[in-house]
Design a protein around this motif. Structure first.
Motif, PDB file in Angstrom:
ATOM      1  N   ASP A   1      -3.267   4.676  -1.627  1.00  0.00           N
ATOM      2  CA  ASP A   1      -4.224   3.796  -0.957  1.00  0.00           C
ATOM      3  C   ASP A   1      -4.789   4.385   0.331  1.00  0.00           C
ATOM      4  O   ASP A   1      -5.957   4.152   0.653  1.00  0.00           O
TER       5      ASP A   1
ATOM      6  N   THR B   1     -11.861  -3.626   6.734  1.00  0.00           N
ATOM      7  CA  THR B   1     -12.987  -3.599   5.801  1.00  0.00           C
ATOM      8  C   THR B   1     -14.324  -3.590   6.537  1.00  0.00           C
ATOM      9  O   THR B   1     -14.549  -4.398   7.444  1.00  0.00           O
TER      10      THR B   1
ATOM     11  N   ARG C   1       0.832  -1.195   0.000  1.00  0.00           N
ATOM     12  CA  ARG C   1       0.000   0.000   0.000  1.00  0.00           C
ATOM     13  C   ARG C   1       0.875   1.257   0.000  1.00  0.00           C
ATOM     14  O   ARG C   1       1.999   1.248   0.513  1.00  0.00           O
TER      15      ARG C   1
ATOM     16  N   ALA D   1      -9.447   0.048  -2.627  1.00  0.00           N
ATOM     17  CA  ALA D   1      -9.748  -0.244  -1.216  1.00  0.00           C
ATOM     18  C   ALA D   1      -9.076   0.878  -0.422  1.00  0.00           C
ATOM     19  O   ALA D   1      -8.063   0.673   0.242  1.00  0.00           O
TER      20      ALA D   1
ATOM     21  N   THR E   1      -6.428  -2.816   4.654  1.00  0.00           N
ATOM     22  CA  THR E   1      -7.624  -3.528   4.205  1.00  0.00           C
ATOM     23  C   THR E   1      -8.200  -4.418   5.298  1.00  0.00           C
ATOM     24  O   THR E   1      -9.323  -4.915   5.158  1.00  0.00           O
TER      25      THR E   1
ATOM     26  N   ARG F   1      -8.517   4.246   2.104  1.00  0.00           N
ATOM     27  CA  ARG F   1      -8.762   4.567   3.503  1.00  0.00           C
ATOM     28  C   ARG F   1      -8.334   6.009   3.789  1.00  0.00           C
ATOM     29  O   ARG F   1      -7.300   6.469   3.302  1.00  0.00           O
TER      30      ARG F   1
END
Length: 301
Positions: free
Chosen positions: A95, A244, A8, A150, A241, A152
């Protein structure tokens, strides 16, 4: 480096010292490539002589990780745009965004001038909004191109933003705004694969060393409860991740304690089928207050 953030690319603002530095190092230790942003200023926002971002990059690289420094002002549109561009140009992706930058100009409200108000709100609140906006625009474009991320975002609030703090009206208002921004962003960006949460940390940094002056020495157990590194594991998890399904939440983090904050929710209520008179409204409100729990005290009250 293997870890829960392997592969990431993570941007951390205000990462030259304190909490931001701890977060950057912790992400790198879990396998992330890190963009270390820091404007390199003192507590009052004036420029420092050194480059703390470069030092953190050197620490990460010395430990075998990958990092790049970014020194622009992320509370400006060009600075925030270049922050995202640095991640994309250097590593080809983005990411996770950790919004952490800030400083203090504490005054009692009657002594707080407009410049001190604007400066703190600009750095803390605008400094969250603009990086978030530019990162979200990139992730929206990725989703529309058939590459849903994905992604954040971890924002940084404060106990002052949740409960208020005497002598910190500007800082408290900005940090309360961060919570509201987090809730809105979580709702708006979910369709693009973006999860948004906030932490309200308590740790010993340049900004809080006076606040926690009576807690400077580590306890006999050897666990320094006020070390900024104690907050970073939660931030790293929220940036991975592994979290989630967790979005739109606010957490307090201090030492070994993690608390889910419930925020505003409706308490005792009553409804009149017609309009209240002022006297009726007052009598009804007093009756409702008698049923409601007392609010937690403002810090320093």
């Amino acid at each position: 480096m293997n870890g829960i953030c392997e592969g990431r690319v993570v941007v951390v603002t205000g990462a030259g010292r304190g909490l931001g530095r701890a977060h950057a190092l912790a992400f790198a230790a879990e396998g992330a490539r890190v963009v270390v942003n820091d404007l390199g200023v003192g507590l009052d926002g004036t420029p420092d002589a050194d480059s703390p971002a470069a030092r953190v990059v050197a620490e990460i690289r010395a430990a075998g990780g990958e990092a790049v420094a970014h020194g622009a002002d992320i509370a400006t549109t060009p600075g925030a745009a270049s922050l995202v561009r640095t991640a994309l140009d250097t590593y080809g992706r983005l990411d996770t965004l950790v919004n952490n930058a800030g400083f203090l100009r504490d005054r009692m409200l009657v002594n707080l001038d407009e410049e001190e108000w604007d400066a703190v709100v600009r750095v803390h609140l605008t400094g969250h909004f603009l990086p978030l906006k530019h990162a979200a625009a990139h992730w929206r474009a990725e989703t529309k191109a058939g590459r849903p991320p994905a992604a954040r975002i971890v924002n940084t609030s404060s106990g002052a933003g949740l409960l208020g703090a005497v002598g910190q009206g500007n800082y408290s208002a900005a940090k309360a705004g961060v919570v509201a921004l987090t809730l809105v962003a979580a709702a708006e960006l979910a369709r693009y694969g973006v999860q948004v949460n906030a932490v309200a940390p308590a740790a010993r940094t340049r900004m809080t060393e006076r606040t926690f002056a009576d807690r400077m020495a580590p306890p006999e157990t050897g666990f320094d409860t006020m070390a900024p590194e104690n907050v970073s594991p939660l931030v790293v998890w929220l940036g991975s991740t592994a979290c989630t399904g967790v979005t739109g939440r606010v957490f307090e983090a201090e030492g070994g304690r993690i608390t889910v904050m419930n925020g505003w929710h409706r308490g005792p209520t009553t409804t009149n089928p017609t309009r209240w008179t002022p006297t009726e409204a007052g009598e009804t409100t007093r009756a409702l207050l008698a049923k409601a729990p007392q609010p937690a005290p403002v810090y320093g009250q």
